[in-house]
Design a protein around this motif. Structure first.
Motif: not given
Length: 401
Positions: A244, A248, A276, A316, A338-339, A399
Motif C-alpha cells: 500500500k 494512494g 484506493v 490506483c 482520498r488525502f 491517506i
C-alpha cells in the motif's frame, strides 16, 4: 416470553466496554417496542442513559400520529424520546432501499449529536430469515448469505442487534403479557409491492418443508463464521503481500496472487479497490468477478484503474475522476480526495500528471499521485521523496481512514 436475565445476557455479550449512553430505534411495532422496554429495564439497573429515536419518513398520512403515540408512551414511562423527520421530496422508485438509507442517516446523525456510540436495532429471527432468502434470490455469496450480524459498524457507530435469534412471536408475547403494551401494526407490512411482504406469503409452505426461520438463522450464523475465516485469510495476505503506497495506490505480486484460491483473489482485489477509493467505496462482487476474468489487462471500475505488468498489477485512482487543483493555505490541513494534505507555504495540490517522470512506475499510476505546485511549477511530491532543487517548501500527505 423473554426474561430480563436472558435479555441482559444478550445485550452485555455484545458490549466490549462499559457504556454511559445507549440508543434504540423504535418504530412503534411490537419488535422495536419490546426491545425498547427490555433495554430500559437493563439500562436503569446499570445506570445507563437510554435514548429512543423514531424516524417519521412521512410516506404515509398516519405516520405522524404513530410517532406521536410512541413519543407519549415512552415519555410516560420515563424514556427519553425524539422523533426524527425525513424531509424533502420522497422517491417514487426503490422506496424501501431509499427509506432505509434515510432512516440510518437520521439515526446515525442523532447518535453523533448526542455523543452516543451504540445504537440498538430490533431485527429478529424472522427478519434474518427474510434477509437470507432475499439475498439468495439475488444469488449472493457467503457475505450476503451470512445476512445481518449481531454487531456491526456504520459511520463509527456500533449497531447492536441483540434479538436476531428471537422469533417475532416471542417478542409479541413479551410485549403483550409482560409489559402490557399495545403496539402499532404497520399497514405496509401487508402491501404486496414490497419484496418482504410477498416472501412472507410463502412462509407456511417453507415451514412445512423444514425451511423455518430458526433453520435459516442457523445457516446464516454458520455462514457468518465462514465469512470471518475468509476475511482473516484475506487480511493476512493484504498485510504480508500487498504493498500500500503513500501515493494512494497498491501493488500486488502476480506469483503470490496467482497461488490464492479464487475466492481470496476476489476479496484481495475488492479490498485493494476499497483502499484506493476510501469510505465511499461500495463493493459489488459480481462486477469484481467479471473484472478478474479479464485480467491481466488495463481495466477500470469504481473510479479505479488496474494497470498490469509482468511482475504484478497496480490498483490506483482513475486519473479523470481525481479532484481538481486546490489552493492550500500555509500550515492548514486540507482534504483533497482520498488525502489530507498539509504545506508550510501557500501552494496548490493536484494530481502529478506528466510533471515528473518516474522509473519503475507505470505512467498511469504515477499521474495519480498528489503533488504540491507553486508559482515555479512542481515543487514537492512527498510520496516519491521528490523536492525541487533550491526550494524550501515542506509538506505532507496522509491517506484518510
Amino acid at each position: 416470553m423473554i426474561t430480563s436475565e436472558e435479555f441482559h445476557q444478550k445485550i452485555e455479550s455484545l458490549l466490549d466496554k462499559k457504556v454511559s449512553k445507549i440508543a434504540v430505534a423504535v418504530s412503534g411495532g411490537a419488535d422495536s417496542l419490546c426491545l425498547t422496554f427490555l433495554l430500559n429495564d437493563w439500562a436503569v439497573k446499570q445506570g445507563i442513559e437510554l435514548f429512543a429515536f423514531t424516524v417519521d419518513h412521512g410516506l404515509r398520512p398516519e405516520s405522524a400520529d404513530e410517532a406521536s403515540y410512541v413519543h407519549d408512551l415512552l415519555t410516560e414511562k420515563g424514556i427519553r424520546h425524539e422523533t426524527l423527520l425525513w424531509v424533502g421530496k420522497k422517491p417514487q422508485t426503490a422506496i424501501e432501499e431509499k427509506a432505509r438509507n434515510a432512516r440510518y442517516d437520521l439515526l446515525i446523525k442523532a447518535c453523533k449529536d448526542k455523543n452516543i456510540q451504540h445504537l440498538c436495532l430490533a431485527h429478529h429471527q424472522n427478519d434474518q430469515a427474510e434477509t437470507f432468502l432475499l439475498r439468495l434470490i439475488r444469488s449472493s455469496g457467503v457475505d450476503g448469505l451470512s445476512a445481518m450480524q449481531n454487531k456491526s459498524k456504520r459511520e463509527d457507530i456500533t449497531l447492536l442487534r441483540p434479538l436476531l435469534d428471537v422469533s417475532r412471536e416471542r417478542l409479541q408475547k413479551t410485549l403483550r403479557h409482560h409489559f402490557h403494551i399495545r403496539w402499532i401494526e404497520d399497514p405496509s407490512n401487508n402491501q404486496p409491492i414490497y419484496e418482504r411482504v410477498r416472501l412472507r406469503k410463502f412462509q407456511q409452505q417453507l415451514d412445512a418443508v423444514g425451511l423455518t426461520a430458526s433453520a435459516i438463522g442457523l445457516s446464516a450464523k454458520r455462514l457468518a463464521r465462514a465469512k470471518e475465516a475468509l476475511e482473516w485469510i484475506t487480511n493476512d495476505f493484504m498485510d504480508k503481500y500487498v504493498q500500500k503506497h503513500l501515493g494512494g495506490f497498491v501493488f500486488v505480486d502476480w506469483k503470490r496472487y496467482s497461488e490464492l484460491p479464487l475466492e481470496i483473489r476476489l476479496r484481495v482485489l475488492d479490498k485493494s479497490m476499497a483502499f484506493v477509493v476510501g469510505k465511499q467505496y461500495q463493493s459489488r462482487m459480481a462486477q469484481i468477478e467479471k473484472l478478474l476474468e479479464q485480467m491481466p489487462c488495463r481495466l477500470t471500475l469504481h473510479d479505479c484503474q488496474i494497470v498490469c505488468n509482468k511482475k504484478g498489477f497496480y490498483v490506483c485512482a482513475e486519473y479523470a475522476k481525481l479532484p481538481v487543483e486546490k489552493m492550500l493555505n500555509a500550515n492548514e490541513t486540507t482534504s483533497w480526495g482520498r488525502f489530507e494534505v498539509l504545506c508550510d507555504k501557500k501552494a496548490t495540490v493536484r494530481a502529478l500528471g506528466d510533471a515528473l517522470k518516474v522509473k519503475n512506475l507505470p505512467a498511469l499510476v504515477r499521474k495519480t499521485i498528489p503533488a504540491f505546485f507553486d508559482e515555479k511549477g512542481l515543487a514537492f511530491v512527498p510520496a516519491l521523496d521528490y523536492k525541487r532543487e533550491n526550494t524550501n517548501i515542506n509538506g505532507s500527505i496522509q491517506i484518510k481512514d
